[in-house]
Design an enzyme around this catalytic site. Structure first.
Site, mmCIF file in Angstrom:
data_model
loop_
_atom_site.group_PDB
_atom_site.id
_atom_site.type_symbol
_atom_site.label_atom_id
_atom_site.label_comp_id
_atom_site.label_asym_id
_atom_site.label_seq_id
_atom_site.Cartn_x
_atom_site.Cartn_y
_atom_site.Cartn_z
ATOM 1 C CG ASP A 284 -2.118 -0.784 1.129
ATOM 2 O OD1 ASP A 284 -2.477 -1.114 -0.189
ATOM 3 O OD2 ASP A 284 -2.878 -1.060 1.895
ATOM 4 C CE1 TYR A 367 -9.581 -3.838 6.044
ATOM 5 C CE2 TYR A 367 -9.041 -4.890 4.005
ATOM 6 C CZ TYR A 367 -9.623 -4.926 5.100
ATOM 7 O OH TYR A 367 -9.940 -6.255 6.003
#
Length: 621
Positions: A284, A367
């Site tokens: 990420d 998320y």
């Protein structure tokens, strides 16, 4: 723009970003097809003189017509190009515009439309969401260059949550440079789950009474530019598009503790073997940029109390400055009792704890990640990652039992996965010369040294080389890692120290011969340690996207460098292993992971003895 910014560690300004881009334009390095996947401050090496530091920016450029990428370093102080080189293995982070491009390419594909038609979904393509997903690395012949995969999710309308309606087994492989679909996989005919995933329109309960957090006299901290001072703590707040929030030059009671603290990478590997998910292992930070995806925070929701916000500036896909007005939140909060004792005469002394909080939140697809650094009155530093948002799900037969996924709603299955963070802690415990030790407690066998069988003790093991410092946590031994000063001792003649205290968590569960194991080797240990090197910044390497693996920590530590009495950098892996549950749907309550750094002999006694008494108007007598 001022010729000399206030401090060389300050985050980039909008003016600096524009000056840096203008230098690249003047050098002929920007064309109509040039984009900027990553733009970061080039921080000065440790030990540089603040007065002489040159403010620099590292621009990663991408020619979208050819897929060729390069790194340019620009001095905005001198308004000059410092260096230029082509990028090596791996792909730069994805552009925001590539998310839309992947969707456009998917929806214009006849093969995708044919798959949707075969499934009876042709009338639902208008609001379909085609998720842009990093493909990992599997060495496939047709997946060279700038490749992305897309999974399809349906929506009832443009405002519907797509994650509730996955089209299982439909995988589109895309070349972003040629703007074409490489192939479409159409596996199976599982019905699309029908239950909606809306969560924002649930009627609110009326039983909770308000809680007011006030500081009538204002906060106890002071802010001067990027410098923060609070109750013996002093530090600088930084930010960049990749890591997001960073902390610099952290000292307690005017003594150095950390030169730099950040979370430079996290990997999210999935444990499902299905065609739709076996390849998922998102980085990420390195593939999507945590900082660039930082939220603009909201008072009363993201932060409570008397707040100081730090803005941040990142570069958009074209290299122009974009402001995140409230990227970082600074505030104080109560933290319960710090210490208390009631004497034999029933006279009680109690002091309440308080902590300084520096936080930011990033949203990457489904998320949301909160990054919280806490500083405490007793000299402790703590980090906490808070994961929330929406779990990534696929479809299946209602009531089915699966070994790699749990059913959250009828026919909606969320696979097992991990969120593994890596903190980079550039230690300076009373100076740059530190040594590392592992501390375990252990029972003593009954015998001459333990005649009554009750004794236990502790063992201190020096970790003298990089290979010795590749360690895993052991809660059964109360294992901690101690960073000791090589030059300073406390009044008892013991080296001053800080201890890294891990929270129990699993490391990477993928097998050693897996692709993600090669790319995310850093996540196979809870602890790594290296001698400080300015260019060793990211535990999975500069560009983990589409990288075959082996970069970062495994490459650096291959030389097994010495760690004793040196400038130490610790790399601590921690995180969440998520076996999803029905309570995680349709939006997941916060799950937490983290660690703490606590003083151990750094202070001569409890440094919070001088706190004001809790005997105030707020106490009930």
């Amino acid at each position: 723009m001022p010729s000399t910014p206030p401090h060389p560690l300050d985050p980039l300004t909008a003016a600096e970003l524009e000056v840096g881009r203008a230098v690249l334009v003047a050098e002929g390095l920007v064309s109509e097809t040039t984009r900027f996947p990553q733009v970061l401050p080039e921080e000065p090496p440790k030990g540089s003189s603040p007065g002489s530091a040159d403010r620099r920016i590292r621009f990663t450029t991408l020619d979208t017509s050819t897929g060729l990428a390069g790194d340019a370093v620009v001095s905005v102080t001198k308004r000059a190009l410092v260096s230029w080189q082509n990028c090596g293995d791996g792909q730069p982070a994805y552009l925001f515009e590539e998310y839309d491009l992947a969707s456009e390419i998917t929806k214009s594909s006849e093969a995708w439309l044919a798959a949707m038609t075969r499934r009876g979904l042709a009338d639902r393509v208008e609001h379909a969401f085609c998720a842009p997903l990093a493909p990992g690395y599997f060495g496939r012949e047709d997946e060279k260059g700038r490749v992305i995969r897309s999974l399809t999710f349906l929506r009832e309308d443009a405002s519907d949550s797509p994650w509730a309606h996955p089209v299982e087994g439909l995988i589109v492989h895309i070349d972003l440079t040629t703007r074409e679909v490489l192939r479409v996989e159409d596996e199976g005919d599982v019905p699309v789950p029908s239950e909606h995933g809306r969560y924002g329109d649930v009627p609110a309960r009326t039983t909770l009474k308000p809680i007011e957090i006030t500081q009538p006299q204002g906060p106890s901290f002071t802010v001067d530019g990027s410098e923060v001072r609070w109750e013996g703590w002093r530090l600088r707040v930084g930010f960049n598009a990749r890591e997001g929030l960073t902390l610099h030059e952290i000292s307690f009671q005017d003594r150095p503790v950390l030169h730099r603290a950040s979370v430079p990478e996290m990997v999210v590997p999935y444990g499902d073997t299905s065609p739709s998910r076996f390849w998922i292992s998102y980085f990420d930070a390195g593939e999507y940029l945590l900082g660039k995806n930082t939220n603009d925070l909201r008072l009363g929701c993201d932060c409570l109390g008397v707040i100081h916000y730090f803005p941040a500036f990142v570069a958009d896909d074209h290299g122009h400055a974009v402001e995140i007005p409230r990227a970082i939140c600074l505030h104080e909060e109560d933290d319960g009792i710090l210490w208390k004792h009631t004497d034999l005469d029933q006279r009680a002394e109690v002091r309440r704890s308080r902590r300084l909080v520096l936080s930011s939140i990033s949203t990457v697809g489904n998320y949301d990640y909160g990054f919280f650094w806490y500083l405490y009155l007793d000299g402790t530093v703590e980090f906490e990652a808070k994961a929330t948002g929406i779990v990534f799900a696929g479809a299946g037969t209602p009531g089915e039992r699966r070994p790699h996924a749990t059913e959250l709603a009828p026919g909606l299955f969320a696979p097992v996965h991990q969120h593994l963070f890596c903190a980079r802690l550039d230690m300076t415990v009373d100076g740059d010369r530190n040594s590392l030790h592992e501390i375990d407690v252990a029972g003593v066998p009954t015998g001459d040294d333990n005649p009554y069988g009750n004794a236990f003790t502790w063992h201190s093991t020096p970790l003298r080389t990089e290979h010795e410092a590749m360690r895993t946590a052991d809660p059964a031994r109360a294992r901690v890692w101690e960073i000791r000063s090589s030059d300073k001792t406390n009044r008892l003649g013991i080296p001053t120290a800080y201890q890294l205290v891990p929270r129990p968590s699993a490391t990477l569960l993928a097998q050693p011969d897996s692709s993600v194991h090669k790319r995310a080797t850093f996540a196979t240990r809870h602890l790594w340690a290296t001698p400080y090197r300015h260019d060793e910044r990211y535990p999975a390497g500069e560009r983990p996207g589409a990288h075959p693996g082996g970069a970062g920590l495994p490459e650096w530590t291959a030389g097994n460098r010495a760690l004793t009495d040196t400038d130490l950098v610790l790399w601590h892996v921690f995180g969440l292993t998520h076996v999803p549950r029905p309570e995680d749907w349709p939006v997941m309550p916060v799950d937490r992971a983290g660690f703490s750094l606590r003083p151990y002999g750094f202070c001569d006694r409890n440094p919070a003895l001088d706190l004001p008494s809790g005997d105030t108007d707020h106490c009930d007598h």
